[in-house]
Design an enzyme around this catalytic site. Structure first.
Site, PDB file in Angstrom:
ATOM      1  N   LYS B  79     -35.296  17.559 -21.440  1.00  0.00           N
ATOM      2  CA  LYS B  79     -35.258  16.117 -21.178  1.00  0.00           C
ATOM      3  C   LYS B  79     -36.676  15.594 -20.958  1.00  0.00           C
ATOM      4  O   LYS B  79     -37.526  16.296 -20.390  1.00  0.00           O
ATOM      5  CB  LYS B  79     -34.382  15.880 -19.943  1.00  0.00           C
ATOM      6  CG  LYS B  79     -33.989  14.435 -19.686  1.00  0.00           C
ATOM      7  CD  LYS B  79     -33.027  14.362 -18.485  1.00  0.00           C
ATOM      8  CE  LYS B  79     -32.556  12.961 -18.182  1.00  0.00           C
ATOM      9  NZ  LYS B  79     -31.610  12.946 -17.040  1.00  0.00           N
ATOM     10  N   SER B 154     -27.521  10.420 -18.134  1.00  0.00           N
ATOM     11  CA  SER B 154     -28.738   9.987 -18.777  1.00  0.00           C
ATOM     12  C   SER B 154     -29.357  11.039 -19.703  1.00  0.00           C
ATOM     13  O   SER B 154     -30.212  10.702 -20.516  1.00  0.00           O
ATOM     14  CB  SER B 154     -29.784   9.612 -17.713  1.00  0.00           C
ATOM     15  OG  SER B 154     -30.096  10.732 -16.902  1.00  0.00           O
ATOM     16  N   SER B 178     -25.768  13.176 -14.575  1.00  0.00           N
ATOM     17  CA  SER B 178     -26.510  13.001 -15.828  1.00  0.00           C
ATOM     18  C   SER B 178     -26.581  14.224 -16.721  1.00  0.00           C
ATOM     19  O   SER B 178     -27.065  14.129 -17.851  1.00  0.00           O
ATOM     20  CB  SER B 178     -27.939  12.521 -15.529  1.00  0.00           C
ATOM     21  OG  SER B 178     -27.934  11.151 -15.197  1.00  0.00           O
TER      22      SER B 178
END
Lengths: 485, 499, 104
Positions: B79, B154, B178
């Site tokens: 990420k 996310s 997330s």
């Protein structure tokens, strides 16, 4: 109307640790700008703080010395405000659960000792430095250096216990002495190791309610603290005398011009939005840590001064001077193992401290060239009439300057105290022959001239003549000559 | 398996081939790029930043130094909020445009130490604030199972990449779900470890007391292998647990004798039928594997959502204060003084959702409101922790939805912040309580006039229950033969179909 | 509504954000919706619940501390420290002038 002032101090003590509060960057000064930085103290995204144990230990020792309560669990908090020298735009500090609470600092003022009560002592991180705007092409810019960001600080907050600016100065002097004694800070206000803000209010003398306070900043010397607070008290008195009211405000003191400038008033008060620092679990101090810190604390300056007075029969003043620095007190205690305490104290206060002041050097520099054993030898040589004070002092000068064993210097130079009249009378007579003018003055009744003649004889003896003997012989010889006229 | 199909391998199988000398590290690392990425990436947009040169350099280093390591040659998309020296780290935000950190996050260093190769940065909602990966300054990521739908968020980028076959493992971060929610939307495993088990050093902070780095993989065994490589104390993160991480080497030990909680009151309403059906399938599969179901009622998720949106935003308002245009990232070029610099840089640099949360958190911490909001939320958090403790006194782990819905359509919730926040209703509790949670795919739904969509359950456990969660995940992974699961054995996976 | 226009302006200033005039009303509504939802917490019995600051506090224990030693591995050179700065010169970060002296 007569007013009295109510003053509280907020002091910041910069710790003399090797590394910063929350990272392993050097906490030293004078490095190339932005060279003592890492992701943590530069506030880079993703970096996290880890607390320096030694900084906490220093806070604990200061707290113990002051008789504060040390919390077994304390909490770091974030204090938010935007400023270019704040890498994260929040400062990691302590808020509602500080490490040390309460306590007091004993301060000697004149002949009395006053104890000034404290609210708290806590640990926090310093900010970087932003510099005054300068021209840069067609606009103004400020430069920012983060070398200081994250250097460990202790914040010490007093109760509003001071009534006189001079008390504040005495408190800071005593605090400086204590932090140096504990070895936790260099304590130099001019260099920013010790910083001080003051909360000042006034009220009609004899009343109890507190007036509106102002916060005084930028007090960067002990003298400045005293003068700044004096100026602020005078300002508040003028405001009240002219029928005005005191506004809560923050003021800057300009020591060069002895002037105060309003920095911000209450409408611009901050909302710091404190909350517990989630990156640092609670700080736990267990009994074993406290015991170890207490062990490291050793004897405190005021306790040691009392002991010096009692144990060595020294006047309180002398004991206080000797205990002004820990190294000095330690040195004294080494020398007294081999010499008379009062004499040692005199030699330290006159000779040693004079030399150190003149040469701007420290006790450790002195001890390197004049180890306690050698100092004791020199002091003893005078007591045992092995040497005169004059020659002993000249040897001491030399040993301080270049090192060396005083015993061998004595032997090399044949230093001894000369007091036999057989030896000294020829020198006395020669001095009288060579200085007819002063002799005439003496005989004419100006007896003060005798000192000059004694000095001449001392010089001829290479400093080895015992002054009292010289004086006696001179007086006798001059009396004989007067009678013979 | 032909060389062209290397991308289908699990991480452990791939690493075994590298260690055996049957597969070059560079070929392992590039397998996804040469294979499915060509078909998928332009549409899905899972990757925010990559660089063939950086991949080649990292592959060479791994081949030279780590060819015998447990994750040798395993490509990993991480990420974009994990700091990496070889790719930009932008957190899906304009304010960090082009930012290249001078250091690697601890978990990145540990990936490298174990032979894995970071192949780029996964797209994400800006600063991890979102549940759909639509709030990225670099454009949205789409769900490979239906390009009209979101991959969840996310950490939508790494989740989608693992699902379509770019790499067998991805790293995300999980502050309120997330990792677990996008794992559910993309049909892959997603582990949020116990708070403090994976270092946060180098993870750009959102809600410090809630954030955990999480792991995506198509197989339970790969989650275990990655966890074993990354978990453990970090001297640079004071919130890591100081004890050794739990041993997950027996991830396939089975679930015989285990009890799992069944708080069915939570999905009696407000949860889509397909999701409820997934829970039933999983419960039956666990029972068949020898586990026992313990039914009880559990605290409704609304309290956790309310608590979360005060605590997380308060911490975020503080953590994001450092983005000011002074030391890194974007700076507004029209700023006559430093105050204007701050305000203009932050207003132009942060997107609307991030600004909304900063404002909310600032309010919750501000003078006069602290007790009513932040402090109350932290007390509620204690209450929620106790609810979980009480539940885990009755069972070894608990089944729950990972999301109340199947993947929703792009744009469906972008205008309604509260509706978006409620998609985290089943995941937030684990972050508040600091406990681990694992999303386990339970195959695809029926077609119902749309493409089949991934469906998943979440397994929650008490602190350090990662071995239990992985055992349950594994049991569901192999239980598929008999109960209509799409995802099955080691190298098989319910791959999305490119349309 | 929990939050009004003035609240929005006040907290925006604290957070150094600029909310355009035409968005203030809407922002107040959005924030209020979340805060009104959060009011659910008032229905929760919080008797005896001390605030949780750190997840996993019970088992994780107190903060580990660091020895007072230099860490030269993580230290940055001035060049690296300044590399990402929007503006720098002679080892220093450059910022527009600080016109208000608000450093506490």
């Amino acid at each position: 109307m007569a007013y009295e002032a109510v003053i509280g101090l907020e002091c910041h003590i910069q710790l003399a640790t090797v590394s910063k509060m929350f990272c392993g960057c050097p906490a030293e000064f004078g490095a190339r700008p932005n060279s003592n930085v890492c992701p943590v103290c530069l506030g880079l995204p993703g970096a996290l703080p880890v607390t320096n144990r030694e900084a906490i230990d220093a806070a604990i020792r200061l707290g113990l010395a002051l008789g504060s309560t040390i919390r077994d669990v304390s909490v770091f908090a974030r204090k938010h405000y935007f400023y270019p020298d704040m890498p994260k735009n929040y400062q990691i500090t302590q808020y509602d659960r500080p490490l040390c609470e309460g306590g007091a600092l004993p301060v000697r003022i004149g002949d009395a000792t006053r104890s000034f009560a404290l609210i708290r002592v806590h640990a926090e991180e310093d900010t970087g430095k932003s510099f005054h705007p300068e021209r840069h092409g067609d606009r103004q810019v400020s430069r920012v250096d983060f070398n200081r960001a994250g250097v460990p600080l202790l914040e010490l907050v007093t109760q509003p216990v001071f009534r006189e600016p001079a008390e504040c100065a005495a408190f800071l002097t005593a605090l400086r002495r204590l932090v140096r004694w504990l070895g936790i800070s260099e304590g130099d206000m001019e260099k920013g190791h010790l910083r001080c803000d003051a909360n000042v209010s006034i009220r009609p003398a004899g009343t109890q309610a507190l007036g509106t306070k102002s916060e005084l900043k930028n007090l960067n010397s002990i003298k400045g603290v005293e003068k700044g607070i004096t100026a602020e008290i005078a300002r508040q008195e003028r405001v009240l005398a002219s029928g005005g009211t005191i506004e809560q405000a923050t003021l800057l003191y300009d020591a060069d011009h002895d002037k105060l400038a309003v920095m911000r008033s209450k409408e611009h008060a901050h909302d710091y939005r404190y909350f517990p620092e989630p990156d640092l679990p609670q700080l736990a101090v267990d009994a074993a840590w406290l015991a170890a810190a207490r062990e490291r604390l050793a004897e405190l300056p005021w306790t040691r001064a009392e002991r010096f007075a009692a144990e060595y029969g020294l006047p309180a003043y002398d004991a206080g001077v000797l205990c002004d620095q820990r190294e000095l007190a330690d040195y004294f205690e080494e020398v007294v193992k081999e010499a008379d305490p009062k004499k040692v104290s005199n030699w330290i206060m006159t000779e040693m401290l004079r030399h150190l002041k003149a040469t701007q050097r420290g006790v450790s520099d002195w001890a390197r060239n004049v180890p306690p054993h050698h100092f004791a030898f020199i002091i003893r040589s005078v007591e045992t009439a092995q040497a005169t004070a004059t020659s002993a002092k000249s040897v001491l000068d030399e040993v301080f300057a270049n090192g060396g064993d005083p015993a061998s210097i004595y032997a090399e130079r044949g230093i001894r105290a000369r007091s036999s009249s057989d030896e000294l009378l020829p020198l006395v007579r020669a001095a009288i022959e060579e200085n007819p003018g002063p002799v005439a003055q003496y005989l004419g009744g100006k007896t003060a001239t005798l000192g000059f003649l004694v000095g001449q004889v001392m010089k001829k003896s290479g400093g080895q003549a015992v002054p009292q003997t010289v004086k006696d012989l001179l007086e006798a010889e001059l009396a004989r000559r007067a009678a013979a006229r | 398996m032909s060389g062209a199909d290397v991308w289908r391998l699990s991480a452990t199988a791939l690493a075994a081939r590298v260690r055996a000398g049957d597969l070059a590290v560079a070929d392992a690392v590039e397998s996804g790029w040469r294979g499915p990425a060509a078909a998928w990436e332009a549409d899905v947009h899972a990757v925010a930043h990559t660089d063939p040169g950086a991949r080649a350099a990292a592959s060479s280093a791994a081949a030279r130094d780590r060819r015998t390591a447990p994750l040798a040659g395993v490509p990993v998309l991480v990420k974009d909020n994990l700091c990496t020296t070889d790719y930009p780290t932008t957190c899906g935000s304009r304010i960090l445009a082009g930012y290249r950190p001078p250091y690697d996050a601890t978990v990145i260093g540990r990936l490298r130490d174990h032979g894995a190769v970071v192949i780029g940065k996964g797209n994400m909602d800006e600063f991890a604030m979102g549940s759909s990966t639509e709030f990225s300054a670099y454009g949205p990521t789409r769900n490979p199972y239906d390009l009209g739908r979101v991959p969840g968020g996310s950490s939508g980028g790494p989740a989608a990449a693992v699902a379509y076959g770019l790499c067998p493992v991805g790293l995300g971060s999980d502050t309120g779900g997330s990792v677990r929610q996008p794992a559910a939307f993309c049909g892959v495993f997603g582990l949020k470890p116990t708070y403090g088990r994976l270092s946060r050093y180098g993870l750009v902070a959102f809600g410090s007391s809630l954030d955990q780095v999480g792991i995506f993989a198509r197989h339970a065994g790969d989650v275990a292998a990655t966890y074993a490589a990354l978990a453990g104390p970090d001297p640079h993160d004071a919130t890591t647990r100081q004890t050794p991480a739990p041993d997950v080497s027996r991830w396939d030990r089975g679930v015989a004798g285990l009890t799992f909680g069944w708080p069915a009151n939570l999905w009696r309403e407000g949860v889509e039928p397909d999701v409820v059906e997934g829970l039933e399938i999983a419960a039956v599969a666990l029972e068949r594997a020898g586990a026992r179901r313990v039914a009880f009622d559990f605290m409704p998720g609304e309290y956790a959502v309310a608590t979360y949106y005060l605590v997380a935003t308060a911490e975020a308002s503080s953590n994001l204060a450092r983005f000011d245009g002074v030391r890194y990232g974007f700076r507004h070029d029209d700023a006559p003084d430093v105050r204007a610099l701050y305000t203009r840089t932050r207003s132009a640099g942060f997107g609307p959702e991030v600004q909304r949360r900063i404002l909310l958190g600032t309010y919750a911490l501000s003078a006069g409101y602290y007790d009513a909001y932040y402090l109350t939320a932290q007390r509620a958090r204690t209450r929620i922790r106790r609810e979980y403790e009480a539940a885990f006194a009755r069972c070894d782990c608990m089944l729950m939805p990972a999301s109340p819905t199947l993947p929703f359509r792009l744009g469906e919730k972008t205008d309604d912040p509260l509706a978006m926040y409620l998609s985290d209703i089943f995941t937030i509790g684990a972050n508040l309580a600091g406990i681990p949670g694992l999303t386990v795919p339970v195959g695809l739904t029926g077609a119902n006039g749309r493409p089949p969509l991934p469906r998943a359950v979440q397994v929650l456990g008490p602190e350090d229950a990662e071995p239990v969660l992985l055992a349950a995940g594994r049991a569901l992974e192999v239980g598929g033969d008999t109960i209509r699961l799409g995802a099955a054995h080691d190298t098989e996976f319910a791959w999305p179909t490119k349309r | 509504m929990s939050i009004d226009r003035e609240d929005v302006k006040r907290i925006a200033e604290l957070a150094r954000l600029e909310i355009p005039e035409d968005r203030i009303e809407r922002t107040a509504r959005e924030l209020s919706a979340v805060l009104d939802y959060a009011a659910a917490l008032r229905r929760l019995d919080l008797e005896g619940c001390e605030p949780t600051v750190f997840a996993g506090l019970g088992a994780a224990g107190p903060a580990p501390l660091r020895a007072d030693a230099l860490d030269d591995v993580r230290r940055l050179t001035p060049e690296t420290a300044l590399a990402a700065a929007p503006e720098h010169e002679d080892d220093a970060f450059l910022v527009p002038p600080v016109v208000e002296n608000l450093n506490p």
